[in-house]
Design a protein around this motif. Structure first.
Motif, PDB file in Angstrom:
ATOM      1  N   THR A 105       0.858  -1.177   0.000  1.00 22.82           N
ATOM      2  CA  THR A 105       0.000   0.000   0.000  1.00 22.82           C
ATOM      3  C   THR A 105       0.895   1.227   0.000  1.00 22.82           C
ATOM      4  O   THR A 105       2.069   1.154   0.387  1.00 22.82           O
ATOM      5  CB  THR A 105      -0.934   0.020   1.219  1.00 22.82           C
ATOM      6  N   SER A 107       1.793   5.358   0.766  1.00 24.78           N
ATOM      7  CA  SER A 107       1.542   6.568   1.544  1.00 24.78           C
ATOM      8  C   SER A 107       1.316   7.755   0.611  1.00 24.78           C
ATOM      9  O   SER A 107       0.655   8.726   0.977  1.00 24.78           O
ATOM     10  CB  SER A 107       2.720   6.845   2.487  1.00 24.78           C
ATOM     11  N   PRO A 110      -2.890   7.010  -0.769  1.00 25.89           N
ATOM     12  CA  PRO A 110      -3.595   6.158   0.200  1.00 25.89           C
ATOM     13  C   PRO A 110      -4.855   5.540  -0.389  1.00 25.89           C
ATOM     14  O   PRO A 110      -5.587   6.183  -1.148  1.00 25.89           O
ATOM     15  CB  PRO A 110      -3.917   7.116   1.344  1.00 25.89           C
ATOM     16  N   SER A 111      -5.104   4.286  -0.022  1.00 24.28           N
ATOM     17  CA  SER A 111      -6.311   3.594  -0.469  1.00 24.28           C
ATOM     18  C   SER A 111      -7.465   3.901   0.473  1.00 24.28           C
ATOM     19  O   SER A 111      -7.266   4.088   1.673  1.00 24.28           O
ATOM     20  CB  SER A 111      -6.062   2.085  -0.502  1.00 24.28           C
ATOM     21  N   THR A 112      -8.660   3.959  -0.069  1.00 25.54           N
ATOM     22  CA  THR A 112      -9.856   4.128   0.761  1.00 25.54           C
ATOM     23  C   THR A 112     -10.612   2.813   0.904  1.00 25.54           C
ATOM     24  O   THR A 112     -11.465   2.678   1.776  1.00 25.54           O
ATOM     25  CB  THR A 112     -10.789   5.190   0.159  1.00 25.54           C
ATOM     26  N   ASP A 158       3.771   2.417   2.053  1.00 23.21           N
ATOM     27  CA  ASP A 158       3.260   2.511   3.419  1.00 23.21           C
ATOM     28  C   ASP A 158       3.479   1.195   4.154  1.00 23.21           C
ATOM     29  O   ASP A 158       4.230   1.116   5.114  1.00 23.21           O
ATOM     30  CB  ASP A 158       1.781   2.883   3.382  1.00 23.21           C
TER      31      ASP A 158
END
Length: 205
Positions: A105, A107, A110-112, A158
């Motif tokens: 993932t 930074s 960012p994934s929701t 991230d």
């Protein structure tokens, strides 16, 4: 003062001085011999190639994903294909290389979409076909990048999730297909949410 007492006192004084001197010298040499710089191990006998890109997105760039079964995912989706090669030869290295495939993932993007709604399946296609087991990304083990976090490819990462580990002998190659989709158990609330990730493969001795 008796001569025997003087001799004993002199011997004790000399021993105390020797002990202090040896202790001080040992302390000095212990500090002086401490390593200041970390050991670095690098290998050029490793290569990863992607058929398209190592960036992965769901519900981005006008391509909308929706909850689906594994059967639909495998029949309808185009997998992310990549090849890992141990480019060492028996002339420059005889030992095999270990590798780990990670999905990361970001930074920087960012994934929701919750990882409990993201399902993956990693199939090995060559040199022999091996079907992986589909799993939720939230169940994957977190991989500690360690010093690899300084790699330019890891910039903006991230969290890294380990998908599979393997071993390649000198000259060997392995190709994988990674399928990524929204789990069929996800609710309609996932619509419009995004997942952004990056596939990274690391080698270690």
């Amino acid at each position: 003062m008796r001569s025997g007492y003087k001799v004993t006192l002199s011997v004790l004084t000399i021993m105390i001085l020797l002990t202090i001197t040896i202790g001080t010298s040992y302390s000095y040499y212990s500090v002086a011999s401490t390593q200041e710089n970390p050991n670095e191990l690098a290998t050029t006998c490793f290569d990863v190639s992607f058929s398209d890109s190592n960036s992965i997105s769901l519900n981005a760039d006008g391509k909308y994903a929706y909850p689906m079964s594994e059967a639909n995912a495998l029949s309808k989706l185009t997998p992310y294909t990549f090849t890992i090669t141990n480019t060492c030869t028996t002339q420059n290295a005889k030992d095999p290389i270990n590798y780990v495939v990670t999905l990361n993932t970001l930074s920087t993007a960012p994934s929701t979409l919750a990882l409990s709604n993201v399902r993956y399946k990693l199939n090995k296609t060559s040199p022999t076909a091996v079907d992986g087991t589909s799993a939720l990304l939230s169940a994957a083990s977190v991989y500690d990048l360690g010093s690899a976090s300084n790699d330019s490819n890891a910039s903006g990462v991230d969290t890294s999730y380990s998908l599979i580990t393997g071993v390649l002998a000198p000259g060997e190659t392995a190709t994988y297909n990674l399928y990524l989709w929204i789990d069929e158990a996800a609710s309609k609330d996932v619509m419009g949410q995004t997942f952004n990730g990056r596939v990274l493969v690391y080698s270690y001795m």
